[in-house]
Design an enzyme around this catalytic site. Structure first.
Site, PDB file in Angstrom:
ATOM      1  N   ASN A   9     -45.937  85.031 -15.252  1.00 38.38           N
ATOM      2  CA  ASN A   9     -46.276  86.394 -14.832  1.00 38.38           C
ATOM      3  C   ASN A   9     -47.378  86.892 -15.764  1.00 38.38           C
ATOM      4  O   ASN A   9     -47.109  87.247 -16.910  1.00 38.38           O
ATOM      5  CB  ASN A   9     -45.017  87.277 -14.955  1.00 38.38           C
ATOM      6  CG  ASN A   9     -45.302  88.741 -14.702  1.00 38.38           C
ATOM      7  OD1 ASN A   9     -46.380  89.103 -14.222  1.00 38.38           O
ATOM      8  ND2 ASN A   9     -44.350  89.597 -15.029  1.00 38.38           N
ATOM      9  N   TRP A  10     -48.599  86.879 -15.257  1.00 32.15           N
ATOM     10  CA  TRP A  10     -49.743  87.246 -16.114  1.00 32.15           C
ATOM     11  C   TRP A  10     -49.829  88.755 -16.342  1.00 32.15           C
ATOM     12  O   TRP A  10     -50.621  89.207 -17.167  1.00 32.15           O
ATOM     13  CB  TRP A  10     -51.047  86.758 -15.481  1.00 32.15           C
ATOM     14  CG  TRP A  10     -51.168  85.263 -15.354  1.00 32.15           C
ATOM     15  CD1 TRP A  10     -50.216  84.321 -15.677  1.00 32.15           C
ATOM     16  CD2 TRP A  10     -52.306  84.528 -14.865  1.00 32.15           C
ATOM     17  NE1 TRP A  10     -50.700  83.062 -15.420  1.00 32.15           N
ATOM     18  CE2 TRP A  10     -51.980  83.158 -14.920  1.00 32.15           C
ATOM     19  CE3 TRP A  10     -53.561  84.897 -14.385  1.00 32.15           C
ATOM     20  CZ2 TRP A  10     -52.864  82.153 -14.512  1.00 32.15           C
ATOM     21  CZ3 TRP A  10     -54.447  83.913 -13.969  1.00 32.15           C
ATOM     22  CH2 TRP A  10     -54.101  82.546 -14.040  1.00 32.15           C
ATOM     23  N   LYS A  11     -49.072  89.509 -15.588  1.00 31.08           N
ATOM     24  CA  LYS A  11     -49.100  90.984 -15.668  1.00 31.08           C
ATOM     25  C   LYS A  11     -50.541  91.487 -15.518  1.00 31.08           C
ATOM     26  O   LYS A  11     -51.327  90.857 -14.813  1.00 31.08           O
ATOM     27  CB  LYS A  11     -48.461  91.459 -16.977  1.00 31.08           C
ATOM     28  CG  LYS A  11     -47.081  90.847 -17.193  1.00 31.08           C
ATOM     29  CD  LYS A  11     -46.298  91.529 -18.263  1.00 31.08           C
ATOM     30  CE  LYS A  11     -45.000  90.777 -18.500  1.00 31.08           C
ATOM     31  NZ  LYS A  11     -44.103  91.455 -19.394  1.00 31.08           N
ATOM     32  N   HIS A  96     -39.356  93.628 -10.944  1.00 26.82           N
ATOM     33  CA  HIS A  96     -39.576  93.445 -12.389  1.00 26.82           C
ATOM     34  C   HIS A  96     -39.232  94.750 -13.106  1.00 26.82           C
ATOM     35  O   HIS A  96     -39.495  95.832 -12.584  1.00 26.82           O
ATOM     36  CB  HIS A  96     -41.036  93.048 -12.649  1.00 26.82           C
ATOM     37  CG  HIS A  96     -41.253  92.586 -14.055  1.00 26.82           C
ATOM     38  ND1 HIS A  96     -41.394  93.468 -15.092  1.00 26.82           N
ATOM     39  CD2 HIS A  96     -41.315  91.348 -14.585  1.00 26.82           C
ATOM     40  CE1 HIS A  96     -41.533  92.773 -16.221  1.00 26.82           C
ATOM     41  NE2 HIS A  96     -41.495  91.488 -15.934  1.00 26.82           N
ATOM     42  N   GLU A  98     -40.614  96.297 -15.409  1.00 33.09           N
ATOM     43  CA  GLU A  98     -41.753  97.218 -15.609  1.00 33.09           C
ATOM     44  C   GLU A  98     -42.026  98.019 -14.343  1.00 33.09           C
ATOM     45  O   GLU A  98     -42.435  99.172 -14.414  1.00 33.09           O
ATOM     46  CB  GLU A  98     -42.990  96.421 -16.068  1.00 33.09           C
ATOM     47  CG  GLU A  98     -42.819  95.944 -17.503  1.00 33.09           C
ATOM     48  CD  GLU A  98     -43.575  94.682 -17.864  1.00 33.09           C
ATOM     49  OE1 GLU A  98     -44.492  94.280 -17.126  1.00 33.09           O
ATOM     50  OE2 GLU A  98     -43.228  94.078 -18.907  1.00 33.09           O
ATOM     51  N   GLU A 168     -33.803  88.892 -16.598  1.00 33.38           N
ATOM     52  CA  GLU A 168     -34.705  89.275 -17.681  1.00 33.38           C
ATOM     53  C   GLU A 168     -34.132  90.477 -18.424  1.00 33.38           C
ATOM     54  O   GLU A 168     -34.294  91.623 -17.976  1.00 33.38           O
ATOM     55  CB  GLU A 168     -36.076  89.660 -17.117  1.00 33.38           C
ATOM     56  CG  GLU A 168     -36.753  88.562 -16.349  1.00 33.38           C
ATOM     57  CD  GLU A 168     -38.264  88.738 -16.356  1.00 33.38           C
ATOM     58  OE1 GLU A 168     -38.938  87.835 -16.859  1.00 33.38           O
ATOM     59  OE2 GLU A 168     -38.759  89.774 -15.904  1.00 33.38           O
ATOM     60  N   GLY A 174     -41.290  90.807 -23.947  1.00 35.55           N
ATOM     61  CA  GLY A 174     -42.449  91.138 -24.773  1.00 35.55           C
ATOM     62  C   GLY A 174     -42.093  91.591 -26.178  1.00 35.55           C
ATOM     63  O   GLY A 174     -42.939  92.114 -26.900  1.00 35.55           O
ATOM     64  N   SER A 213     -39.399  86.694 -23.665  1.00 36.23           N
ATOM     65  CA  SER A 213     -39.847  86.009 -24.887  1.00 36.23           C
ATOM     66  C   SER A 213     -39.496  84.522 -24.880  1.00 36.23           C
ATOM     67  O   SER A 213     -39.154  83.957 -25.919  1.00 36.23           O
ATOM     68  CB  SER A 213     -39.313  86.710 -26.134  1.00 36.23           C
ATOM     69  OG  SER A 213     -39.798  88.048 -26.180  1.00 36.23           O
ATOM     70  N   GLY A 234     -43.863  85.599 -19.501  1.00 33.41           N
ATOM     71  CA  GLY A 234     -44.904  86.620 -19.596  1.00 33.41           C
ATOM     72  C   GLY A 234     -45.981  86.186 -20.579  1.00 33.41           C
ATOM     73  O   GLY A 234     -46.882  85.408 -20.256  1.00 33.41           O
ATOM     74  N   GLY A 235     -45.872  86.660 -21.801  1.00 27.81           N
ATOM     75  CA  GLY A 235     -46.901  86.423 -22.826  1.00 27.81           C
ATOM     76  C   GLY A 235     -47.328  84.967 -22.964  1.00 27.81           C
ATOM     77  O   GLY A 235     -48.534  84.662 -23.014  1.00 27.81           O
TER      78      GLY A 235
HETATM   79  C1  PEP Z   1     -41.770  89.131 -18.158  1.00 24.80           C
HETATM   80  O1  PEP Z   1     -42.117  90.286 -18.279  1.00 24.80           O
HETATM   81  O2  PEP Z   1     -41.561  88.661 -17.028  1.00 24.80           O
HETATM   82  C2  PEP Z   1     -41.575  88.332 -19.379  1.00 24.80           C
HETATM   83  C3  PEP Z   1     -40.687  87.388 -19.354  1.00 24.80           C
HETATM   84  O3  PEP Z   1     -42.343  88.664 -20.455  1.00 24.80           O
HETATM   85  P1  PEP Z   1     -42.368  87.945 -21.920  1.00 24.80           P
HETATM   86  O4  PEP Z   1     -42.246  86.467 -21.696  1.00 24.80           O
HETATM   87  O5  PEP Z   1     -43.688  88.324 -22.495  1.00 24.80           O
HETATM   88  O6  PEP Z   1     -41.213  88.495 -22.675  1.00 24.80           O
END
Ligand code: PEP
Length: 253
Positions: A9-11, A96, A98, A168, A174, A213, A234-235
């Protein structure tokens, strides 16, 4: 056999040219990871068309990060499920945290988004998870149960058979704080139980991804757990080598 999935997920990150370069690196490195892994990249809407060209024929699937709750019409700024499907998306992330937190997405909205996704042949990656306060109060089981009952229970068995779930925990997204593999397994097994209460044996086939994470260093431990079928990343999805290493460390070469 459940699908093993590593989805990125590149956001709201990367400009189009950067996104194309990132996708090219992922395609180039895919051969270093067990071909049992289904990789999915979910760039911003603006890059979908170009990234679709890069991943075409590579075995890497394309997903969007959201879609509209309506079919079409006077909804300024929205992007429909039909539009993203036409660009080559097979998946769409829905629910998600967010989107729930910053854009007020409720179960009622998500029911409509799910319907749009299925109507246009997309597979939803439906996200559930509790926030820190809920975890600390021991309410995490109830929170995910409600998120599943209000949305997933509305699906037909046929729709459900295609669904991917991502657990999640909001406190892990994040933040660098990952759920322990035991915490992940505990709630993934619970999610599968909640799914089975409605859909029976079909729940044994649902891919349930962990997100929050997830990194090359913790993927092996997390993905080794029986009910953890991969990750929503994500990141770490913004660096091709890390994204690929999550697949490699989690599921082998
Ligand atoms: C996400 O928001 O889907 C996610 C898993 O982010 P991160 O890996 O950066 O915690």
């Amino acid at each position: 056999m459940r699908k093993k999935i590593v989805a990125g997920n590149w956001k709201m990150n990367t400009l189009p040219a950067e996104g194309v370069a990132l996708a090219q690196e992922v395609v180039a490195g895919k051969g270093t990871v067990c071909n049992c892994v289904n990789f999915i990249v979910c760039p911003p809407f603006t890059h979908l068309s170009e990234v679709a060209r890069v991943v075409k024929g590579s075995g890497i699937a394309l997903g969007a990060q959201n879609c509209a709750a309506e079919e079409k019409g006077a909804y300024t700024g929205e992007v429909s499920a039909a539009m993203i499907a036409a660009l080559g998306c097979e998946y769409v992330i829905l629910g998600h945290s967010e989107r729930r937190q910053y854009y007020g997405e409720t179960s009622a909205t998500l029911n409509r988004k799910m319907a749009q996704a299925y109507a246009h042949g997309l597979t939803p990656i439906y996200c559930v998870g509790e926030n820190l306060e809920e975890r600390e109060a021991g309410k995490h089981f109830d929170v995910v149960k409600a998120q599943i009952e209000e949305v997933v229970y509305e699906l037909t068995p046929e729709q459900f058979s295609k669904l991917v779930i991502a657990y999640e925990p909001v406190w892990a997204i994040g933040t660098g704080k990952t759920a322990t593999a035991e915490q992940a397994q505990e709630i993934h097994a619970y999610i599968r139980q909640v799914l089975a209460a409605k859909f029976g044996a079909a729940a044994a086939e649902t891919a349930i991804l962990y997100g929050g994470s997830c990194k090359p260093g913790n993927a092996a431990e997390l993905f080794a757990k029986e009910d953890v079928d991969g990750g929503l990343i994500g990141g770490a999805a913004l660096k091709a080598e890390d994204f690929l290493a999550i697949g490699r460390n989690g599921f082998g070469k």
